[in-house]
Scaffold this active site. Structure first.
Site, PDB file in Angstrom:
ATOM      1  N   THR A  25       0.847  -1.199   0.000  1.00  0.00           N
ATOM      2  CA  THR A  25       0.000   0.000   0.000  1.00  0.00           C
ATOM      3  C   THR A  25       0.880   1.247   0.000  1.00  0.00           C
ATOM      4  O   THR A  25       1.930   1.255   0.650  1.00  0.00           O
ATOM      5  CB  THR A  25      -0.900  -0.019   1.260  1.00  0.00           C
ATOM      6  OG1 THR A  25      -1.778  -1.141   1.148  1.00  0.00           O
ATOM      7  CG2 THR A  25      -1.734   1.247   1.382  1.00  0.00           C
ATOM      8  N   GLY A  81       6.000  -0.849   0.494  1.00  0.00           N
ATOM      9  CA  GLY A  81       6.816   0.318   0.816  1.00  0.00           C
ATOM     10  C   GLY A  81       7.173   0.380   2.291  1.00  0.00           C
ATOM     11  O   GLY A  81       6.905  -0.537   3.062  1.00  0.00           O
ATOM     12  N   LYS A  93       6.574   1.159   9.343  1.00  0.00           N
ATOM     13  CA  LYS A  93       5.523   1.242   8.340  1.00  0.00           C
ATOM     14  C   LYS A  93       4.240   1.762   8.982  1.00  0.00           C
ATOM     15  O   LYS A  93       4.142   1.841  10.199  1.00  0.00           O
ATOM     16  CB  LYS A  93       5.260  -0.151   7.727  1.00  0.00           C
ATOM     17  CG  LYS A  93       6.348  -0.571   6.732  1.00  0.00           C
ATOM     18  CD  LYS A  93       6.068  -1.898   6.082  1.00  0.00           C
ATOM     19  CE  LYS A  93       4.752  -2.023   5.379  1.00  0.00           C
ATOM     20  NZ  LYS A  93       4.477  -0.979   4.359  1.00  0.00           N
ATOM     21  N   GLY A  95       2.535   4.680   7.685  1.00  0.00           N
ATOM     22  CA  GLY A  95       2.243   6.073   7.364  1.00  0.00           C
ATOM     23  C   GLY A  95       0.906   6.216   6.649  1.00  0.00           C
ATOM     24  O   GLY A  95       0.194   7.200   6.822  1.00  0.00           O
ATOM     25  N   GLY A  96       0.583   5.202   5.861  1.00  0.00           N
ATOM     26  CA  GLY A  96      -0.705   5.216   5.143  1.00  0.00           C
ATOM     27  C   GLY A  96      -1.824   4.569   5.940  1.00  0.00           C
ATOM     28  O   GLY A  96      -2.953   4.479   5.460  1.00  0.00           O
ATOM     29  N   GLU A 102      -0.882  -5.094   6.303  1.00  0.00           N
ATOM     30  CA  GLU A 102       0.455  -5.266   5.727  1.00  0.00           C
ATOM     31  C   GLU A 102       1.285  -6.257   6.547  1.00  0.00           C
ATOM     32  O   GLU A 102       2.031  -7.067   6.003  1.00  0.00           O
ATOM     33  CB  GLU A 102       1.169  -3.915   5.679  1.00  0.00           C
ATOM     34  CG  GLU A 102       0.584  -2.953   4.650  1.00  0.00           C
ATOM     35  CD  GLU A 102       1.186  -1.562   4.711  1.00  0.00           C
ATOM     36  OE1 GLU A 102       1.179  -0.881   3.674  1.00  0.00           O
ATOM     37  OE2 GLU A 102       1.653  -1.136   5.779  1.00  0.00           O
TER      38      GLU A 102
HETATM   39  C1  5RP Z   1       1.151   2.198   4.523  1.00  0.00           C
HETATM   40  C2  5RP Z   1       2.615   1.986   4.518  1.00  0.00           C
HETATM   41  C3  5RP Z   1       3.365   2.457   3.327  1.00  0.00           C
HETATM   42  O1  5RP Z   1       4.064   1.389   2.800  1.00  0.00           O
HETATM   43  C4  5RP Z   1       4.314   3.518   3.761  1.00  0.00           C
HETATM   44  O2  5RP Z   1       3.557   4.539   4.387  1.00  0.00           O
HETATM   45  C5  5RP Z   1       5.082   4.102   2.587  1.00  0.00           C
HETATM   46  O3  5RP Z   1       4.234   4.839   1.776  1.00  0.00           O
HETATM   47  P1  5RP Z   1       4.759   5.630   0.517  1.00  0.00           P
HETATM   48  O4  5RP Z   1       5.275   4.624  -0.452  1.00  0.00           O
HETATM   49  O5  5RP Z   1       3.530   6.365   0.030  1.00  0.00           O
HETATM   50  O6  5RP Z   1       5.826   6.586   0.983  1.00  0.00           O
HETATM   51  O7  5RP Z   1       3.200   1.450   5.411  1.00  0.00           O
HETATM   52  O8  5RP Z   1       0.593   1.739   5.725  1.00  0.00           O
END
Ligand code: 5RP
Length: 221
Positions: A25, A81, A93, A95-96, A102
């Site tokens: 994600t 990511g 991990k 951030g999203g 995940e």
């Molecule tokens: C989401 C995550 C993403 O992998 C992480 O936030 C990285 O995001 P991006 O590729 O937009 O920088 O852990 O829960």
């Protein structure tokens, strides 16, 4: 080509016919998924498992065959990511906000590839506030307990309301000065009642594909 696209597309070179593939994600995983969609349209035969509702929607748009997670016990390859990575391939991990799904997918993955741009690199984890998924019920108590581990938890918002995860939970973004022992902290956090899961991915990654300051691809084994 931007760094996210560079590393995202590089990771798809590891996808092979017949694999079950975990789809990550975020904005870096987006490029890997787009490329996998193209490969599927050109004849690649895989089945995929998404790590969020957003990724599921994207995979459906691209006609990538999806498996029902209830039927999956093992995943050949996952590409996802990260928000921060250290030289030992430990990650932050979430951030999203997709860290729970995940991490479940990562936990049954045989080969896990993390794709991350150079800005996510860190000598010691802790620059990025660690996302911790918690139950909405008594989240204030959970935050108080987490704070005792040496951080400042902040409830994540989406506009005026708390951010709600795909699993109907809240996220506390927990800023530590530095996380010297991520494996230990991972265990401690998950022992607190109310914590559903945290964003430390320790000893889960097989390969990190990142870019250098010169935008060359670097593979960290
Ligand atoms: C989401 C995550 C993403 O992998 C992480 O936030 C990285 O995001 P991006 O590729 O937009 O920088 O852990 O829960």
């Amino acid at each position: 080509m931007n760094a996210k696209q560079l590393v995202g597309e590089k990771a798809t070179e590891y996808v092979q016919n017949g694999m079950i593939v975990g789809l990550g994600t975020g904005s870096t995983a987006y490029y890997a998924i787009q490329k996998i969609g193209q490969m599927v349209s050109e004849g690649l035969k895989i089945q995929a498992v998404p790590t969020s509702n957003a990724t599921e929607r994207l995979a459906r748009e691209l006609n990538i065959p999806l498996l029902n997670v209830a039927e999956v016990r093992e995943i050949d390859l996952t590409i996802d990511g990260a928000d921060e990575f250290d030289p030992n391939k430990q990650l932050i991990k979430g951030g999203g906000g997709a860290l729970l799904r995940e991490k479940i997918i990562a936990s049954i993955t045989k080969f896990y590839i993390c794709i991350a741009d150079n800005g996510k690199r860190s000598d010691v984890l802790g620059s990025f506030a660690l996302p911790v998924e918690v139950t909405p019920f008594a989240w204030e108590i959970t935050a108080f307990q987490i704070e005792k581990l040496g951080c400042k938890p902040k409830l994540r918002y989406n506009g005026n309301d708390p951010f709600i995860t795909d699993n109907q939970n809240y996220i506390l973004d927990c800023k530590f000065d530095r996380i010297d022992r991520p494996t230990e902290l991972n265990l401690k956090l998950n022992q607190i009642p109310g914590v559903v899961e945290n964003g430390l991915f320790t000893n889960m990654v097989d390969l990190i594909i990142c870019n250098t300051a010169d935008n060359e691809i670097q593979i960290i084994k």
